[in-house]
Structure formats: C-alpha cells, structure tokens
Design a protein around this motif. Sequence first.
Motif, PDB file in Angstrom:
ATOM      1  N   UNK A   1       0.364   6.392  21.616  1.00  0.00           N
ATOM      2  CA  UNK A   1       0.808   6.350  20.325  1.00  0.00           C
ATOM      3  C   UNK A   1       0.268   5.004  19.877  1.00  0.00           C
ATOM      4  N   UNK A   2      -0.226   5.092  18.756  1.00  0.00           N
ATOM      5  CA  UNK A   2      -0.657   3.846  18.056  1.00  0.00           C
ATOM      6  C   UNK A   2       0.210   3.624  16.930  1.00  0.00           C
ATOM      7  N   UNK A   3       0.838   2.457  16.560  1.00  0.00           N
ATOM      8  CA  UNK A   3       1.377   2.065  15.574  1.00  0.00           C
ATOM      9  C   UNK A   3       0.738   0.595  15.008  1.00  0.00           C
ATOM     10  N   UNK A   4       0.425   0.908  13.796  1.00  0.00           N
ATOM     11  CA  UNK A   4      -0.569  -0.296  12.937  1.00  0.00           C
ATOM     12  C   UNK A   4       0.271  -0.496  11.730  1.00  0.00           C
ATOM     13  N   UNK A   5       0.022  -1.986  11.547  1.00  0.00           N
ATOM     14  CA  UNK A   5       0.605  -2.610  10.549  1.00  0.00           C
ATOM     15  C   UNK A   5      -0.698  -2.765   9.555  1.00  0.00           C
ATOM     16  N   UNK A   6      -0.414  -2.286   8.285  1.00  0.00           N
ATOM     17  CA  UNK A   6      -1.540  -2.504   7.188  1.00  0.00           C
ATOM     18  C   UNK A   6      -1.085  -3.866   6.054  1.00  0.00           C
TER      19      UNK A   6
ATOM     20  N   UNK B   1       0.655  -1.198   0.023  1.00  0.00           N
ATOM     21  CA  UNK B   1      -0.035  -0.065   0.104  1.00  0.00           C
ATOM     22  C   UNK B   1       0.745   1.220   0.083  1.00  0.00           C
ATOM     23  N   UNK B   2       0.323   2.415  -0.452  1.00  0.00           N
ATOM     24  CA  UNK B   2       1.116   3.589  -0.414  1.00  0.00           C
ATOM     25  C   UNK B   2       1.066   4.214   1.000  1.00  0.00           C
ATOM     26  N   UNK B   3       2.128   5.400   0.987  1.00  0.00           N
ATOM     27  CA  UNK B   3       1.772   6.166   2.258  1.00  0.00           C
ATOM     28  C   UNK B   3       0.338   6.755   2.367  1.00  0.00           C
ATOM     29  N   UNK B   4      -0.023   7.233   1.158  1.00  0.00           N
ATOM     30  CA  UNK B   4      -1.441   8.105   1.193  1.00  0.00           C
ATOM     31  C   UNK B   4      -2.582   7.133   1.635  1.00  0.00           C
ATOM     32  N   UNK B   5      -2.347   5.762   1.014  1.00  0.00           N
ATOM     33  CA  UNK B   5      -3.519   4.930   1.251  1.00  0.00           C
ATOM     34  C   UNK B   5      -3.380   4.460   3.104  1.00  0.00           C
ATOM     35  N   UNK B   6      -2.411   4.323   3.416  1.00  0.00           N
ATOM     36  CA  UNK B   6      -2.168   4.039   4.823  1.00  0.00           C
ATOM     37  C   UNK B   6      -2.774   5.114   5.738  1.00  0.00           C
ATOM     38  N   UNK B   7      -2.266   6.419   5.237  1.00  0.00           N
ATOM     39  CA  UNK B   7      -2.648   7.404   6.019  1.00  0.00           C
ATOM     40  C   UNK B   7      -4.180   7.860   5.889  1.00  0.00           C
ATOM     41  N   UNK B   8      -5.039   7.148   5.054  1.00  0.00           N
ATOM     42  CA  UNK B   8      -6.298   7.180   4.883  1.00  0.00           C
ATOM     43  C   UNK B   8      -7.179   6.383   6.119  1.00  0.00           C
ATOM     44  N   UNK B   9      -6.266   5.416   6.537  1.00  0.00           N
ATOM     45  CA  UNK B   9      -6.942   4.922   7.808  1.00  0.00           C
ATOM     46  C   UNK B   9      -7.169   5.773   9.194  1.00  0.00           C
ATOM     47  N   UNK B  10      -6.635   6.717   9.209  1.00  0.00           N
ATOM     48  CA  UNK B  10      -6.612   7.594  10.463  1.00  0.00           C
ATOM     49  C   UNK B  10      -8.039   7.939  10.848  1.00  0.00           C
ATOM     50  N   UNK B  11      -8.657   8.426  10.021  1.00  0.00           N
ATOM     51  CA  UNK B  11     -10.017   8.952  10.620  1.00  0.00           C
ATOM     52  C   UNK B  11     -10.960   7.777  10.904  1.00  0.00           C
TER      53      UNK B  11
ATOM     54  N   UNK C   1       0.790  13.009  13.426  1.00  0.00           N
ATOM     55  CA  UNK C   1       0.612  12.269  12.344  1.00  0.00           C
ATOM     56  C   UNK C   1      -0.534  12.572  11.472  1.00  0.00           C
ATOM     57  N   UNK C   2      -0.584  11.523  10.464  1.00  0.00           N
ATOM     58  CA  UNK C   2      -0.003  10.320  10.396  1.00  0.00           C
ATOM     59  C   UNK C   2       1.256  10.143   9.746  1.00  0.00           C
ATOM     60  N   UNK C   3       2.004   9.092  10.564  1.00  0.00           N
ATOM     61  CA  UNK C   3       3.231   8.694   9.912  1.00  0.00           C
ATOM     62  C   UNK C   3       3.306   7.610   9.324  1.00  0.00           C
ATOM     63  N   UNK C   4       3.677   7.447   8.253  1.00  0.00           N
ATOM     64  CA  UNK C   4       3.558   6.291   7.296  1.00  0.00           C
ATOM     65  C   UNK C   4       4.732   5.711   6.326  1.00  0.00           C
ATOM     66  N   UNK C   5       4.625   4.650   6.271  1.00  0.00           N
ATOM     67  CA  UNK C   5       5.655   3.912   5.402  1.00  0.00           C
ATOM     68  C   UNK C   5       4.611   2.892   4.639  1.00  0.00           C
ATOM     69  N   UNK C   6       5.156   2.066   3.883  1.00  0.00           N
ATOM     70  CA  UNK C   6       4.663   1.193   3.070  1.00  0.00           C
ATOM     71  C   UNK C   6       3.714   0.232   3.645  1.00  0.00           C
ATOM     72  N   UNK C   7       4.148  -0.145   4.828  1.00  0.00           N
ATOM     73  CA  UNK C   7       3.325  -1.115   5.998  1.00  0.00           C
ATOM     74  C   UNK C   7       2.749  -0.796   7.012  1.00  0.00           C
ATOM     75  N   UNK C   8       3.160   0.729   7.481  1.00  0.00           N
ATOM     76  CA  UNK C   8       2.792   1.152   8.951  1.00  0.00           C
ATOM     77  C   UNK C   8       2.131   2.369   8.911  1.00  0.00           C
TER      78      UNK C   8
END
Length: 145
Positions: free
Chosen positions: A113-118, A1-11, A74-81
């Motif tokens: 702080x929440x760390x989530x794996x996508x 997933x892209x950083x933008x897609x992962x960031x969309x999970x915040x809300x 945040x969100x702070x994202x990478x490809x999987x988090x």
Amino acid sequence: MSNANNAAFVTPWKDLWNGDLAMTDKIIAKDFVAHAAPLTGSGSDVIRGREALNGWVSGIRSVIPDLTFTVEVGPITDADHLVVRWRAQGTYRGGLPGTGPESVGRKVNFTGTDTLRVADGMLAEYWANADSLLFFQQLGIKQLQ
C-alpha cells in the motif's frame, strides 16, 4: 488539490515504478521524501529527492527487471493524499543478500500500500508499506546476512 487531481497521479506513479523514470520530473517534487523500511534491514528508512527515488526504483528493477505493478484498490484520495493498494509480479534475477543461485528465476508476487502526500501539484511525500516477508519467503531467504 482536488480529489480528482490527486487521483490523476495513479497512472504516472505506477508507470514510474514500472520503469518509466521520465515520470519523476513530471510528478515528483524536488524536495520529495520517501519513508520505507530497507529490504535488507539496514540503511536509512528515508529517501530524499528525485535522484534517490530513481535510484531506489532502478535498484529494485535491477534484481527483478520484469517487475510489473498493478493497482488493485484505489485511488483513495482527500485534499492532500492519495492511497493505492498494489500488486507486484516479476522474475528474480539475483543480487539480494541472503539469496543463492537456487533463487534465480523464481517468480515473485507480493502486495503493498502506498500513501502519498500531494503538495503544489506534485507528489511530495511517500510512505511505503510492502509485504516484504512474503517477498523474502518466495525467494527462499531465511535470514538476512
């Protein structure tokens, strides 16, 4: 997933913790795993599945019904988090071990702080880190029973 897609999970993630349990089926993987120290100091530190997550959220909201989470960093994202720093505020209704009637009605305000794996377009794993000590101090808990 892209950083933008992962960031969309915040809300929707925030909405779930703010009581919208309908978000669970939309954003949480069926084999979801959460890692969190239990507030009472006993019990498992692993929660598995959507139903268990909903039970956890409902349990917290049963003692603080007006609990409101906001994202501060945040969100702070990478490809999987996905990582967010949050603040929670609400009014304690009672029900936690170690609290007495004098704690009911107290306002609580704490952070975490929440760390989530996508994985596969869903939130698959979660590591929770909350300031439980501050939470307990605000309720006047000196020792867990």
